[in-house]
Scaffold this active site. Structure first.
Site, mmCIF file in Angstrom:
data_model
loop_
_atom_site.group_PDB
_atom_site.id
_atom_site.type_symbol
_atom_site.label_atom_id
_atom_site.label_comp_id
_atom_site.label_asym_id
_atom_site.label_seq_id
_atom_site.Cartn_x
_atom_site.Cartn_y
_atom_site.Cartn_z
ATOM 1 C CG HIS A 1 68.816 -52.620 -39.904
ATOM 2 N ND1 HIS A 1 67.942 -53.064 -38.958
ATOM 3 C CD2 HIS A 1 70.201 -52.631 -39.635
ATOM 4 C CE1 HIS A 1 68.653 -53.169 -37.899
ATOM 5 N NE2 HIS A 1 69.835 -53.223 -38.125
ATOM 6 C CD GLU B 1 65.690 -49.774 -28.807
ATOM 7 O OE1 GLU B 1 66.535 -50.872 -28.565
ATOM 8 O OE2 GLU B 1 64.458 -50.178 -28.407
ATOM 9 C CG ASP C 1 64.243 -47.576 -25.339
ATOM 10 O OD1 ASP C 1 64.879 -49.116 -25.247
ATOM 11 O OD2 ASP C 1 63.358 -47.656 -26.402
ATOM 12 C CG ASP D 1 72.758 -49.072 -38.461
ATOM 13 O OD1 ASP D 1 72.223 -49.665 -37.579
ATOM 14 O OD2 ASP D 1 73.455 -49.875 -39.334
HETATM 15 N N1 LIG Z 1 69.054 -50.155 -37.200
HETATM 16 C C1 LIG Z 1 69.296 -50.591 -36.144
HETATM 17 N N2 LIG Z 1 68.302 -50.906 -35.419
HETATM 18 C C2 LIG Z 1 68.372 -51.612 -34.108
HETATM 19 C C3 LIG Z 1 69.910 -51.958 -33.757
HETATM 20 N N3 LIG Z 1 69.663 -52.485 -32.734
HETATM 21 C C4 LIG Z 1 68.331 -52.800 -32.144
HETATM 22 N N4 LIG Z 1 67.691 -52.148 -33.195
HETATM 23 C C5 LIG Z 1 66.374 -52.197 -33.311
HETATM 24 O O1 LIG Z 1 65.593 -51.499 -32.425
HETATM 25 C C6 LIG Z 1 64.256 -51.759 -32.385
HETATM 26 C C7 LIG Z 1 63.751 -51.737 -30.874
HETATM 27 O O2 LIG Z 1 62.390 -52.057 -31.019
HETATM 28 P P1 LIG Z 1 61.440 -52.121 -29.761
HETATM 29 O O3 LIG Z 1 62.313 -52.828 -28.756
HETATM 30 O O4 LIG Z 1 60.439 -53.164 -30.336
HETATM 31 O O5 LIG Z 1 61.149 -50.870 -29.183
HETATM 32 P P2 LIG Z 1 60.521 -49.614 -30.110
HETATM 33 O O6 LIG Z 1 60.161 -49.893 -31.288
HETATM 34 O O7 LIG Z 1 61.806 -48.684 -29.695
HETATM 35 O O8 LIG Z 1 59.505 -49.227 -29.104
HETATM 36 P P3 LIG Z 1 59.544 -48.691 -27.623
HETATM 37 O O9 LIG Z 1 60.760 -48.896 -26.773
HETATM 38 O O10 LIG Z 1 58.334 -49.427 -27.008
HETATM 39 O O11 LIG Z 1 59.312 -47.267 -27.902
HETATM 40 C C8 LIG Z 1 64.043 -53.237 -32.969
HETATM 41 O O12 LIG Z 1 63.562 -53.148 -34.225
HETATM 42 C C9 LIG Z 1 65.781 -53.514 -33.350
HETATM 43 O O13 LIG Z 1 65.800 -54.369 -34.467
HETATM 44 C C10 LIG Z 1 70.815 -51.492 -34.563
HETATM 45 O O14 LIG Z 1 72.196 -51.627 -34.285
HETATM 46 N N5 LIG Z 1 70.660 -50.814 -35.823
#
Ligand SMILES: Nc1nc2c(ncn2[C@@H]2O[C@H](COP(=O)(O)OP(=O)(O)OP(=O)(O)O)[C@@H](O)[C@H]2O)c(=O)[nH]1
Length: 434
Positions: free
Chosen positions: A312, A342, A299, A316
């Site tokens: 965003h 992610e 992650d 990406d």
């Molecule tokens: N740009 C982009 N963002 C994504 C995508 N899929 C998921 N995300 C973002 O990834 C982020 C995941 O955030 P969280 O699950 O809160 O976790 P984090 O900020 O990575 O924090 P930790 O995992 O606790 O370290 C969210 O803001 C989602 O919107 C994608 O395809 N593109």
């Protein structure tokens, strides 16, 4: 008898002429009086005599009526005649005389020939009209049909291929002379059959897919071929025909679709669903052979803040670069997929605890050290990795192993992120990257 235009004559059992009509006189180029009582072979040109009755003589001796066709020249004009002999026997069964009739069938023959030519012409038009390539060979494997579509597909015009044997027709397809699908019409050959994909039989028709390396200027093409025997009126196999469809485009489309259903559109890594297909196969191998294996859940740390800070689109880009970095630091055999958002997942076959430790640590460092150039400036991210390594452990499902890796990932997050947590089947090892 004098009035009819057909040849009429009468011979006795020794072949002496008993009577002949004016038409016969014209054939013999002599008068009846000079024919009567004489053996016809003494009066007629030897070629004419031979054609008139000699082929039938043994049958006539046996008392059977018979008919044959022959070309005769009457008043300098060649005529096709149907000759019929009717032997007549006395009450004791002895042959006494033979009544013969020669009917001029030249016009009928010409009409038949004309209609045959018309039919052949129409058939050739139909064959050339077919959108699919069609070729046929005779019993000696000489090309007898090579339609426009096969000429277009191969670049070889019909005049260069018709009549050629010795597998000349396989060269434009395979670059060499070799037996191919049509040969299976003449005899079965399992080795040859194995060269083709999806061979199916329906009666005496064979359908198969194959790759022809010499087509499309040597780039190769996929074909769908259908072969069937050519038979004569008696049902005997006298050749074989093959209809060929170029399916390269649809194969490519099929492959593209297959890839689309397997790949994550953003990162071009395998998607979660296809990961499970591949991982399940690999896991079954592990259960059978107990070679060591590792599973890793990854992650990106604080990814939300990357999105929040840079937008965003930059998020990406970061996802794609992380995916690329992971891919570049793994072996061909490792199965890497985007698990969602992610998160990434990796199955590392043939990987023991130490190797899993080193490999995942390498991934962590590679991503942490990567400066990702974006329109908003350079961005760096770190990874948390949860790994489970198994060697000869008890059978458990792939899902439970993934759960275990997920627990390790959670632990890595809890312990401060940018680190690898490994579970050696219950024993926890830690690789601290901070
Ligand atoms: N740009 C982009 N963002 C994504 C995508 N899929 C998921 N995300 C973002 O990834 C982020 C995941 O955030 P969280 O699950 O809160 O976790 P984090 O900020 O990575 O924090 P930790 O995992 O606790 O370290 C969210 O803001 C989602 O919107 C994608 O395809 N593109």
């Amino acid at each position: 008898m004098d009035a009819i235009g057909d040849l009429v004559w009468l011979q006795d059992a020794r072949g002496l002429c008993l009577d002949a009509n004016p038409a016969f006189e014209r054939l013999a180029q002599t008068e009846r009086s000079r024919l009567l009582g004489r053996r016809l072979e003494d009066v007629l040109d030897p070629g004419v005599a031979g054609n008139l009755w000699q082929p039938d003589w043994p049958a006539l001796q046996g008392g059977r009526a018979c008919t044959h066709e022959t070309w005769l020249t009457i008043e300098d004009v060649p005529r096709l005649c149907e000759i019929t002999h009717i032997p007549q026997r006395d009450s004791a069964g002895t042959l006494v005389q033979i009544q013969s009739l020669g009917r001029d069938i030249t016009q009928r023959h010409q009409r038949i020939e004309q209609s045959l030519r018309d039919s052949q012409r129409q058939l050739a038009d139909v064959i050339d009209f077919l959108p699919d390539a069609l070729l046929a060979i005779d019993r000696d494997k000489r090309v007898i049909i090579w339609n426009k579509a096969v000429a277009k597909l191969t670049g070889i015009p019909p005049e260069a291929m018709l009549g050629r044997g010795d597998y000349a027709y396989t060269v434009p397809f395979y670059g060499e002379r070799r037996p191919q699908l049509m040969d299976l019409v003449f005899q079965s050959d399992t080795d040859l059959e194995r060269r083709y994909a999806h061979v199916t039989r329906e009666g005496d028709t064979l359908t198969a897919e194959g790759f022809c390396n010499a087509l499309h200027d040597g780039h190769g093409a996929w074909i769908l071929a259908r072969v069937a025997p050519l038979r004569d009126a008696a049902g005997q196999v006298v050749g074989a025909m093959e209809i060929i469809r170029d399916i390269t485009d649809s194969k490519r489309l099929e492959e593209d679709l297959r890839q689309l259903t397997r790949l994550d559109p953003l990162t071009q890594l395998f998607n979660r669903r296809y990961f499970f297909t591949l991982a399940e196969q690999e896991y079954q191998r592990f259960l059978r052979y107990h070679h060591p294996m590792a599973l890793c859940m990854i992650d990106i740390d604080h990814f939300k803040s990357v999105n929040d800070r840079y937008g965003h689109l930059v998020g990406d880009t970061v996802l794609c670069i992380v995916a690329q970095t992971l891919h570049d630091n793994l072996r061909q055999v490792d199965i890497l997929a985007r698990y969602g958002g992610e998160e990434f997942v990796i199955l590392l076959p043939e990987t023991d605890l130490q190797t899993a430790c080193a490999s995942t640590e390498r991934l962590r460092v590679a991503v942490a050290e990567r400066r990702i150039e974006t329109p908003s400036g350079p961005v760096s991210v770190t990874l948390s990795l949860g790994v489970v390594a198994i060697a000869d452990g008890p059978a458990m499902t792939l899902e439970r192993l993934l759960d275990a890796a997920d627990q390790m990932l959670y632990r890595a997050k809890q312990a401060g992120r940018n680190r690898v947590e490994i579970w050696d089947l219950g024993r926890s090892m830690e690789s601290d990257g901070d």
